[in-house]
Design a protein around this motif. Structure first.
Motif: not given
Length: 386
Positions: A226-232
């Motif tokens: 749900t948070t744009q799949a941000k990994d870093d």
């Protein structure tokens, strides 16, 4: 809205909403980060007695992520209540899957467990851990019962059927915050459940939703997606397609203030239902909603049945008569198997949902409705027989 209108269901903001929103504005924490989001999630999880909650921009977003995490894939089928708002059927299509619609049972209007059982055991084949619809040849990958109108589905037989075939259950609890089934909150039975805080719900943030679960990994994945799949946390690196579905802090602030009022709002709703039932049950042709055995209902939308033969008019005629007196009402949703938007989907025999659609009418039941307004609505309905 004009003061002369008695609305169907409008927000009741009588707690700390102003103070908490002002805190957001004063501190400049208005977007998707901030302490109110965390507090709102914790309060929702506690209200349902589950371990985790993830706030979303609306209930539909929560349902979308829940079905994705449940493993629903393109060309699968998801079993959905036929008598429901269209959102749960729509999210199935978002994933490229197909809804299968199961009829309502006639007394409490929730998903019919016997018709569900008949579909799963007679309309499907089960082999190698996979359940297949005999008619369509598609895999049935999830069950999505919808607790409608502030009452619970009969979850024991639904869970029994799901367990027999290893199918995950995702509860649509968007209309059932505060509802209990055999002592447990609706939304605490499935692998995941989803809430809504739309403007007409028992608690509102104006918009907003929540995915709840006891599974820590599912909650982590939901928060990630749900948070744009941000990994870093610093670099803009995304390992998969995500969604901009997180709730803002300023709306969560309203949600926290609303959650503080949950017990009071539920008590008000139940008091309104009691007053309506005592008055309307004496009117020929008007059938009042019942609280299911072993349940604790909130009567989110108080909905009556208008029996034409006894009442002398159909529900839509009553709707127009009430409108002429400044009283807002509305019919239930068109059953999903009749919806042009879901043409081509498989459905069980859904004759009960069709009858309820024609006979049911929801009448004013805002949390803040006054006793004088209730009396005015009752008086207008009583005139049906005159």
């Amino acid at each position: 809205m004009s003061r002369n209108i008695i609305p169907l269901s409008v927000p009741c903001l009588r707690g700390n909403e102003w103070a908490y929103v002002k805190e957001c504005l004063d501190t400049n924490w208005v977007s998707s980060a901030g302490t109110f989001v965390d507090r709102f999630e914790s309060m929702a999880a506690a209200a349902l007695g589950v371990g985790h909650a993830v706030a979303t921009m609306n209930g539909t977003a929560a349902l979308h992520i829940a079905l994705k995490l449940a493993g629903v894939e393109a060309n699968d089928e998801v079993v959905v209540s036929d008598l429901t708002f269209i959102a749960p059927a729509n999210v199935v299509r978002y994933l490229g899957a197909w809804p299968v619609f199961v009829d309502a049972e006639p007394r409490y209007w929730q998903m019919d467990p016997q018709k569900l059982r008949d579909f799963l055991r007679k309309g499907c084949t089960y082999s190698g851990g996979t359940l297949m619809n005999r008619q369509t040849g598609r895999r049935v990958s999830a069950l999505l019962p919808v607790h409608i109108l502030g009452h619970p589905c009969d979850m024991d037989p639904i869970l029994e059927e799901a367990g027999a075939f290893g199918i995950p259950v995702v509860e649509d609890a968007t209309e059932s915050l505060g509802v209990r089934y055999k002592g447990r909150p609706a939304g605490s039975f499935g692998r995941m459940a989803c809430l809504s805080f739309n403007g007409n719900k028992i608690l509102t943030t104006g918009g907003g939703g929540m995915l709840v679960t006891n599974d820590a990994e599912l909650a982590r994945r939901a928060r990630h997606l749900t948070t744009q799949a941000k990994d870093d946390p610093v670099e803009y690196i995304h390992g998969e397609v995500g969604f901009n579905y997180r709730l803002t802090n300023v709306l969560a602030a309203i949600g926290v203030a609303q959650m503080e009022q949950l017990e009071r709002h539920v008590a008000d709703k139940r008091g309104t239902a009691k007053a309506y039932t005592e008055a309307l049950s004496r009117i020929p042709g008007i059938r009042c909603p019942e609280e299911p055995k072993g349940a604790f209902s909130t009567f989110w939308l108080y909905s009556i049945l208008v029996e034409e033969r006894k009442a002398g008019m159909v529900s839509r005629a009553l709707l127009h008569r009430l409108a002429g007196r400044g009283i807002e009402s509305r019919p239930l949703w068109q059953p999903m198997h009749l919806s042009p938007a879901h043409r081509g989907s498989y459905a069980t025999d859904c004759t009960v949902a069709e009858r309820l659609y024609h006979e049911a009418l929801s009448i004013p039941c805002s949390v803040g409705i006054s006793s004088a307004e209730i009396e005015q609505v009752v008086s207008a309905i009583a005139d049906v027989n005159e």
